[in-house]
Design a protein around this motif. Structure first.
Motif, PDB file in Angstrom:
ATOM      1  N   TRP A 260      50.460  41.811  34.763  1.00  0.00           N
ATOM      2  CA  TRP A 260      50.277  42.910  35.591  1.00  0.00           C
ATOM      3  C   TRP A 260      49.648  42.858  36.885  1.00  0.00           C
ATOM      4  N   LEU A 261      48.086  42.730  36.779  1.00  0.00           N
ATOM      5  CA  LEU A 261      47.322  42.326  37.714  1.00  0.00           C
ATOM      6  C   LEU A 261      46.598  41.106  37.933  1.00  0.00           C
ATOM      7  N   GLY A 262      47.375  40.165  37.172  1.00  0.00           N
ATOM      8  CA  GLY A 262      46.831  38.843  37.667  1.00  0.00           C
ATOM      9  C   GLY A 262      47.032  38.365  39.062  1.00  0.00           C
ATOM     10  N   THR A 263      48.024  39.069  39.828  1.00  0.00           N
ATOM     11  CA  THR A 263      47.984  38.716  41.157  1.00  0.00           C
ATOM     12  C   THR A 263      46.724  39.116  41.892  1.00  0.00           C
ATOM     13  N   VAL A 264      45.806  39.969  41.414  1.00  0.00           N
ATOM     14  CA  VAL A 264      44.605  40.568  42.013  1.00  0.00           C
ATOM     15  C   VAL A 264      43.684  39.512  42.229  1.00  0.00           C
ATOM     16  N   PRO A 265      43.173  38.578  41.181  1.00  0.00           N
ATOM     17  CA  PRO A 265      42.303  37.493  41.291  1.00  0.00           C
ATOM     18  C   PRO A 265      42.922  36.504  42.312  1.00  0.00           C
ATOM     19  N   LEU A 266      44.103  36.314  42.107  1.00  0.00           N
ATOM     20  CA  LEU A 266      44.796  35.113  42.685  1.00  0.00           C
ATOM     21  C   LEU A 266      45.049  35.389  44.435  1.00  0.00           C
ATOM     22  N   THR A 267      45.507  36.789  44.542  1.00  0.00           N
ATOM     23  CA  THR A 267      45.392  37.145  46.020  1.00  0.00           C
ATOM     24  C   THR A 267      43.986  37.130  46.693  1.00  0.00           C
ATOM     25  N   SER A 268      43.180  37.938  46.062  1.00  0.00           N
ATOM     26  CA  SER A 268      42.001  37.791  46.753  1.00  0.00           C
ATOM     27  C   SER A 268      41.061  36.613  46.789  1.00  0.00           C
ATOM     28  N   GLY A 269      41.576  35.802  45.757  1.00  0.00           N
ATOM     29  CA  GLY A 269      40.969  34.442  45.705  1.00  0.00           C
ATOM     30  C   GLY A 269      41.616  33.231  46.833  1.00  0.00           C
ATOM     31  N   LEU A 270      42.866  33.852  47.295  1.00  0.00           N
ATOM     32  CA  LEU A 270      43.393  33.156  48.547  1.00  0.00           C
ATOM     33  C   LEU A 270      42.898  33.387  49.571  1.00  0.00           C
ATOM     34  N   VAL A 271      42.558  34.969  49.894  1.00  0.00           N
ATOM     35  CA  VAL A 271      41.845  35.290  51.095  1.00  0.00           C
ATOM     36  C   VAL A 271      40.426  34.679  51.095  1.00  0.00           C
ATOM     37  N   ARG A 272      39.707  34.782  49.946  1.00  0.00           N
ATOM     38  CA  ARG A 272      38.286  34.113  49.810  1.00  0.00           C
ATOM     39  C   ARG A 272      38.534  32.612  50.288  1.00  0.00           C
ATOM     40  N   GLN A 273      39.407  31.873  49.776  1.00  0.00           N
ATOM     41  CA  GLN A 273      39.548  30.484  49.932  1.00  0.00           C
ATOM     42  C   GLN A 273      39.840  30.068  51.418  1.00  0.00           C
ATOM     43  N   ILE A 274      40.699  30.902  52.066  1.00  0.00           N
ATOM     44  CA  ILE A 274      41.021  30.580  53.389  1.00  0.00           C
ATOM     45  C   ILE A 274      40.224  30.841  54.422  1.00  0.00           C
ATOM     46  N   PHE A 275      39.455  32.347  53.948  1.00  0.00           N
ATOM     47  CA  PHE A 275      38.630  32.882  55.448  1.00  0.00           C
ATOM     48  C   PHE A 275      37.116  33.032  54.965  1.00  0.00           C
ATOM     49  N   GLY A 276      36.988  32.573  53.603  1.00  0.00           N
ATOM     50  CA  GLY A 276      35.097  32.789  53.200  1.00  0.00           C
ATOM     51  C   GLY A 276      35.243  34.206  52.651  1.00  0.00           C
TER      52      GLY A 276
END
Length: 402
Positions: free
Chosen positions: A316-332
Motif C-alpha cells: 500500500w504505502l511501501g512507496t513512501v519510504p522508497l520514494t522519499s528515500g530516493l529523494v533524500r539519497q539523490i539530493f540530501g
C-alpha cells in the motif's frame, strides 16, 4: 541502529500520523451516509474528497518550505487546528456546497501540515543517512496503524450514532496532534551527515532537482501511487456494497489494508536500505498490478475482500519510504520537505483523479471495472518508469578528490 534507539522526535511524529492518517483513511466508509444526507449521487462526496487530495498536494510544497524554515512543530500545530475546523464544519453544515470548503479545503490544509512530508522531513534531520529508509518505513507504517485502529472505531460510531457524531469525535482527536507536536523540535537536531552538506539556497536546490531527469520519473511513479490508494480508499466500500457485502466487510477489508501495511511499509523500507531502491520499487508496483488484477477476476465475497485488503495493504504505502528515500539519497536532507513536498503534490494529483474519476465513471456507466483495469495498467507502467532513474547522489554530495 535499532528502532528502539530512534530519537523521541520519531515516535512523536508516528503518533501524529496515527491520528491524522487514521482519520483520513476512514472517509471512504462515510460516502454512502453523507451522499444520502446531501443528495446528488456519489460524485458530490467523491469530488469533495478529490478536492481535499488535490489541495493536500497543492499546499504541500509551501508547507514543506515553511517547515524547512520554521520547524515542523509550528506547522503541525497549525495544521491540527485547520483539520479540526474542517471536520467540525462538515458535521454542522446543511449546505452541500460547504463540503468543498470544509472537507475539501480545510481538511486538505490540515493533512498537508500533519502527514508524511512534514514528519519525514523532520525525521531525515534526526536519523543518520544509512538508516533513513528504515526510519521512513517505520514512520510510514504508523499511518497504517492509524487506519487499522481508527476505521473500526469509525464504523462503530456510524452504527451506533450518525456520521455527524463521528466527525465531532474526529475533530476532538485533532487536539492530540497539537500535544504530540510539542515534542517535535528540529532546530538543533540535524545529524552530522547533513551538517557536512555543502551550503545551498532553496532556489539552487529547486534548480538542481528540476534539471535531474530522475526527479521527474519519481514524480510520475508517485502519481500512479496516488491514483491507486485514493481510488481504493474512497470507492472500495461502495464497490463491495454494490456486490451485496455489508458495511462491516468493507471496514474489515480497509482495516486489513492498514494492519498489513504496518508490516509492508517497514519491510519495503528495510529492502530500500539493503537493495537498490529503484528495483525494489519496480517489484512493489508489479505486485500491486497482480493483486488488483486477481481481485477483479475472482468472485467478490467477504473472503476475497479480506484477502485483497491484506495483499494490497502489504504494498500500500511501501512507496513512501522508497520514494522519499530516493529523494533524500539523490539530493540530501536539507530541503527534503520541499523537494518531497513537490513530489507529493504530483501524488495528490493522482489521488484527485482516483477519487473523482472513480465516482464519475460509476455514475456514467454503473460499474467500477474500467477503473480497476486502469489501475493495473498504471501499476505496470510505474514499475517500468523507475528502472532508468539515476539514483546516485548529485555531484554536490559526492566526495571530492583530494
Amino acid at each position: 541502529m535499532s528502532i528502539f534507539r530512534f530519537p523521541l522526535l520519531v515516535w512523536m511524529g508516528i503518533a501524529v500520523l496515527i491520528v491524522s492518517l487514521g482519520i483520513r483513511q476512514s472517509f471512504g466508509i462515510f460516502m454512502l451516509p453523507i451522499s444520502d444526507t446531501f443528495g446528488g449521487g456519489r460524485e458530490l462526496f467523491s469530488l469533495a474528497i478529490a478536492l481535499q487530495n488535490l489541495l493536500f498536494g497543492a499546499f504541500q510544497p509551501f508547507v514543506g518550505m515553511a517547515a524547512d524554515r520554521f520547524g515542523a512543530r509550528r506547522i503541525i500545530g497549525l495544521g491540527a487546528v485547520a483539520y479540526a475546523a474542517g471536520l467540525a464544519l462538515t458535521a454542522v453544515t446543511s449546505d452541500a456546497n460547504m463540503l468543498y470548503l470544509s472537507l475539501g479545503v480545510l481538511v486538505g490544509l490540515g493533512l498537508s501540515c500533519t502527514s508524511y512530508v512534514i514528519i519525514l522531513g523532520a525525521v531525515a534531520k534526526a536519523v543518520p543517512a544509512e538508516h533513513t529508509a528504515k526510519a521512513f518505513g517505520l514512520t510510514t507504517a504508523a499511518g497504517s496503524f492509524g487506519m487499522f485502529a481508527v476505521i473500526p472505531g469509525a464504523q462503530s460510531l456510524l452504527n451506533q450514532f450518525d456520521w455527524q457524531t463521528a466527525f465531532w469525535v474526529f475533530a476532538a482527536a485533532c487536539a492530540l496532534m497539537i500535544a504530540f507536536s510539542a515534542f517535535i523540535r528540529t532546530a538543533s537536531s540535524d545529524n552530522s551527515a547533513d551538517q557536512a552538506e555543502p551550503e545551498q539556497s532553496l532556489k539552487q536546490a529547486l534548480q538542481e532537482a528540476f534539471a535531474h531527469k530522475g526527479y521527474w520519473l519519481i514524480h510520475a511513479g508517485f502519481f500512479v501511487c496516488g491514483f491507486h490508494v485514493m481510488f481504493i480508499a474512497t470507492h472500495l466500500p461502495s464497490y463491495l456494497a454494490d456486490k451485496g457485502m455489508p458495511g462491516s466487510a468493507a471496514a474489515l477489508a480497509l482495516a486489513y489494508v492498514g494492519i498489513f501495511n504496518i508490516f509492508g511499509s517497514y519491510f519495503w523500507g528495510l529492502m530500500g536500505d539493503r537493495f537498490d531502491k529503484r528495483h525494489v520499487m519496480a517489484v512493489l508496483y508489479l505486485l500491486r498490478a497482480l493483486v488488483i488484477a486477481a481481485f477483479v477476476v475472482l468472485p467478490v465475497n467477504e473472503h476475497t475482500a479480506t484477502a485483497f485488503g491484506a495483499a494490497i495493504g502489504f504494498v500500500w504505502l511501501g512507496t513512501v519510504p522508497l520514494t522519499s528515500g530516493l529523494v533524500r539519497q539523490i539530493f540530501g536532507a536539507r530541503y527534503l520537505s520541499t523537494l518531497y513536498g513537490l513530489v507529493f503534490f504530483t501524488h495528490q494529483l493522482g489521488s484527485f483523479l482516483g477519487a473523482w474519476v472513480g465516482g464519475r465513471v460509476f455514475d456514467a456507466t454503473g460499474s467500477y471495472e474500467p477503473i480497476w483495469w486502469a489501475t493495473v495498467v498504471l501499476a505496470t507502467a510505474a514499475a517500468l518508469l523507475h528502472l532508468p532513474i539515476n539514483a546516485k547522489p548529485v555531484p554536490r554530495l559526492q566526495p571530492q578528490p583530494a
